[in-house]
Design a protein around this motif. Sequence first.
Motif, PDB file in Angstrom:
ATOM      1  N   SER A 118      11.910  35.173  43.872  1.00  0.00           N
ATOM      2  CA  SER A 118      12.009  35.861  45.517  1.00  0.00           C
ATOM      3  C   SER A 118      13.453  36.077  46.220  1.00  0.00           C
ATOM      4  CB  SER A 118      11.845  34.779  46.459  1.00  0.00           C
ATOM      5  OG  SER A 118      10.291  34.176  46.346  1.00  0.00           O
ATOM      6  N   VAL A 119      14.744  35.226  45.393  1.00  0.00           N
ATOM      7  CA  VAL A 119      15.647  35.393  46.321  1.00  0.00           C
ATOM      8  C   VAL A 119      15.946  36.644  45.474  1.00  0.00           C
ATOM      9  CG1 VAL A 119      18.271  34.255  46.053  1.00  0.00           C
ATOM     10  CG2 VAL A 119      16.552  32.643  46.741  1.00  0.00           C
ATOM     11  N   ASN A 120      15.821  36.540  44.468  1.00  0.00           N
ATOM     12  CA  ASN A 120      16.646  38.057  43.614  1.00  0.00           C
ATOM     13  C   ASN A 120      16.057  39.589  44.572  1.00  0.00           C
ATOM     14  OD1 ASN A 120      18.119  36.901  41.445  1.00  0.00           O
ATOM     15  ND2 ASN A 120      16.378  36.669  40.275  1.00  0.00           N
ATOM     16  N   PHE A 121      14.387  39.510  45.060  1.00  0.00           N
ATOM     17  CA  PHE A 121      13.999  40.257  45.415  1.00  0.00           C
ATOM     18  C   PHE A 121      14.406  40.683  46.930  1.00  0.00           C
ATOM     19  CE2 PHE A 121      10.573  42.831  46.748  1.00  0.00           C
ATOM     20  CZ  PHE A 121       9.816  42.694  48.070  1.00  0.00           C
ATOM     21  N   LEU A 122      14.634  39.298  47.746  1.00  0.00           N
ATOM     22  CA  LEU A 122      14.888  39.726  48.590  1.00  0.00           C
ATOM     23  C   LEU A 122      16.764  40.182  48.749  1.00  0.00           C
ATOM     24  CD1 LEU A 122      13.844  36.813  49.940  1.00  0.00           C
ATOM     25  CD2 LEU A 122      13.041  39.201  50.441  1.00  0.00           C
ATOM     26  N   ASN A 128       5.485  39.647  54.064  1.00  0.00           N
ATOM     27  CA  ASN A 128       4.410  40.942  53.175  1.00  0.00           C
ATOM     28  C   ASN A 128       3.169  40.546  52.406  1.00  0.00           C
ATOM     29  OD1 ASN A 128       4.599  43.551  51.659  1.00  0.00           O
ATOM     30  ND2 ASN A 128       4.981  43.824  53.460  1.00  0.00           N
ATOM     31  N   ARG A 129       2.509  41.146  52.713  1.00  0.00           N
ATOM     32  CA  ARG A 129       1.174  41.081  51.372  1.00  0.00           C
ATOM     33  C   ARG A 129       1.190  41.043  50.385  1.00  0.00           C
ATOM     34  NH1 ARG A 129      -3.690  43.072  50.691  1.00  0.00           N
ATOM     35  NH2 ARG A 129      -5.237  41.562  50.339  1.00  0.00           N
ATOM     36  N   GLU A 130       2.019  42.722  50.465  1.00  0.00           N
ATOM     37  CA  GLU A 130       2.016  43.502  49.191  1.00  0.00           C
ATOM     38  C   GLU A 130       3.437  42.096  48.423  1.00  0.00           C
ATOM     39  OE1 GLU A 130      -1.226  45.171  51.129  1.00  0.00           O
ATOM     40  OE2 GLU A 130       1.127  45.154  52.052  1.00  0.00           O
ATOM     41  N   ASP A 131       3.898  43.213  49.578  1.00  0.00           N
ATOM     42  CA  ASP A 131       5.171  41.594  48.549  1.00  0.00           C
ATOM     43  C   ASP A 131       5.248  40.512  48.201  1.00  0.00           C
ATOM     44  OD1 ASP A 131       8.095  43.559  50.493  1.00  0.00           O
ATOM     45  OD2 ASP A 131       6.910  44.083  49.001  1.00  0.00           O
ATOM     46  N   ALA A 132       4.383  39.931  48.511  1.00  0.00           N
ATOM     47  CA  ALA A 132       4.084  38.622  48.105  1.00  0.00           C
ATOM     48  C   ALA A 132       3.238  38.069  46.989  1.00  0.00           C
ATOM     49  CB  ALA A 132       2.773  37.433  49.462  1.00  0.00           C
ATOM     50  N   LEU A 133       2.025  39.553  46.556  1.00  0.00           N
ATOM     51  CA  LEU A 133       1.172  39.322  45.352  1.00  0.00           C
ATOM     52  C   LEU A 133       2.245  39.951  44.086  1.00  0.00           C
ATOM     53  CD1 LEU A 133      -1.744  41.512  46.741  1.00  0.00           C
ATOM     54  CD2 LEU A 133      -1.706  39.463  45.773  1.00  0.00           C
ATOM     55  N   PRO A 188      16.859  36.777  60.000  1.00  0.00           N
ATOM     56  CA  PRO A 188      17.117  37.307  59.184  1.00  0.00           C
ATOM     57  C   PRO A 188      16.186  36.496  57.708  1.00  0.00           C
ATOM     58  CG  PRO A 188      19.027  36.751  60.269  1.00  0.00           C
ATOM     59  CD  PRO A 188      17.927  36.470  60.805  1.00  0.00           C
ATOM     60  N   GLN A 189      16.484  37.794  57.004  1.00  0.00           N
ATOM     61  CA  GLN A 189      15.429  37.080  55.434  1.00  0.00           C
ATOM     62  C   GLN A 189      15.979  35.652  55.061  1.00  0.00           C
ATOM     63  OE1 GLN A 189      14.296  40.282  53.342  1.00  0.00           O
ATOM     64  NE2 GLN A 189      12.695  40.327  53.951  1.00  0.00           N
ATOM     65  N   ALA A 190      17.327  35.339  54.735  1.00  0.00           N
ATOM     66  CA  ALA A 190      18.142  34.572  53.817  1.00  0.00           C
ATOM     67  C   ALA A 190      17.300  33.457  54.817  1.00  0.00           C
ATOM     68  CB  ALA A 190      19.270  34.929  54.248  1.00  0.00           C
ATOM     69  N   TYR A 191      18.135  33.454  56.531  1.00  0.00           N
ATOM     70  CA  TYR A 191      17.314  32.301  57.586  1.00  0.00           C
ATOM     71  C   TYR A 191      15.762  32.070  56.676  1.00  0.00           C
ATOM     72  CZ  TYR A 191      21.789  33.381  59.679  1.00  0.00           C
ATOM     73  OH  TYR A 191      23.026  33.132  60.160  1.00  0.00           O
ATOM     74  N   ARG A 192      14.727  32.765  57.444  1.00  0.00           N
ATOM     75  CA  ARG A 192      13.663  32.409  57.069  1.00  0.00           C
ATOM     76  C   ARG A 192      13.313  31.321  55.745  1.00  0.00           C
ATOM     77  NH1 ARG A 192      10.640  37.183  57.581  1.00  0.00           N
ATOM     78  NH2 ARG A 192      10.771  37.684  55.819  1.00  0.00           N
ATOM     79  N   LEU A 193      13.578  32.377  54.394  1.00  0.00           N
ATOM     80  CA  LEU A 193      13.723  31.942  53.357  1.00  0.00           C
ATOM     81  C   LEU A 193      14.365  30.212  53.147  1.00  0.00           C
ATOM     82  CD1 LEU A 193      14.157  32.894  49.450  1.00  0.00           C
ATOM     83  CD2 LEU A 193      15.823  30.723  50.339  1.00  0.00           C
ATOM     84  N   LEU A 194      15.245  29.654  54.074  1.00  0.00           N
ATOM     85  CA  LEU A 194      15.854  28.383  54.130  1.00  0.00           C
ATOM     86  C   LEU A 194      15.037  27.731  55.457  1.00  0.00           C
ATOM     87  CD1 LEU A 194      19.792  29.147  54.478  1.00  0.00           C
ATOM     88  CD2 LEU A 194      18.329  28.733  52.725  1.00  0.00           C
TER      89      LEU A 194
END
Lengths: 146, 191
Positions: B81-85, B41-46, B137-143
């Motif tokens: 990012s982890v805290n945010f997710l 997501n662009r806004e979250d990334a910013l 799932p976001q955790a998988y994507r992060l890894l």
Amino acid sequence: MECHQENLQIYLDGEMDAQSRKTLEVHLGRCRSCRQEIARLQLLWLELGQTNEMQLPAELPYLRQQIINQAMRSRQDKQNFELGYWDAQKLAWQPAIRGASYFPGVGLLSTVSRATGRQIPKLMTGTMALARRFVFPSRDQKGGNQ
Amino acid sequence: MAEDDRQLVLRCREMQEQAYQDLMRRYEGYIYRLCHRFTGNREDALDLTQETFIRVFQGLDTYNLNRPFKPWLRQVAVNISVNFLQRRSSSPLFLDQPVADSNITLGDTVASREDPAQEIEWQETGRFLQEAINRLPQAYRLLIVLRHQEGMSYQEIAEETGVPLGTVKTHLFRARAALRKGLSTYYAWEG
């Protein structure tokens, strides 16, 4: 070694110890199914490792300047807040020196010393010097003409 | 020759604005892309990019100059990012309990195995996989990002995310098994 996708994944990740790697490679030589599977996983690994350069948002330079302004302001505020060492000492010792000055006769010590010819202990002269400088500045220091 | 990171950090400590500019220009794109891969997501990334650099600049005085700057910067971004997710998730981000494979689907981009005649929208593998990753799932994507795009080992991922090593491995295996399953159906691999 049994056919196990997890082993193939660990192997492709380079996380297998030398002995296990050797065992797996022997197994791959004998197992067509695993060879087929590792080829497919290698395609997946290849694609996952690609990093397409996504376009950066146009507002990034503006964001950069905001961040820098905030960081520099915080740093400046922090520096202004920190007292110099001697300023901190002045503040910390003022109550004690002022308190000592209320002891009866303290102000007459120099007069007594001159009259008797005896020297005042250095600790007391030091304290009196500090008191004159920080707690009771003289008329001259206050800017008097005399 | 470009100034190295250590020199830039020293100049930042001396409140030289140009040093802040140079340091950010050097790494803002990297951090933004990393955060975008985590969040999709662009806004979250910013937002995460901003928070990362603010935290980094606050920590410049205590940063160990003998330590390489980029991995430290990345670690700050990963933590944030982890805290945010985690805040956005209704359940723990990294579950120790097994997750049923049926919970991991790749959505409608993949043709049903039951109907091989069904037409699919053909697209380049990279794009197909990117969409598939976005559905994980976001955790998988992060890894996946940390392992395959940052080239981190299992141990490094565990240390940087604070996730137990066994959980890192399990989540990675499951994520890749799901992606592989998607590719299998997409390419009509036999077996």
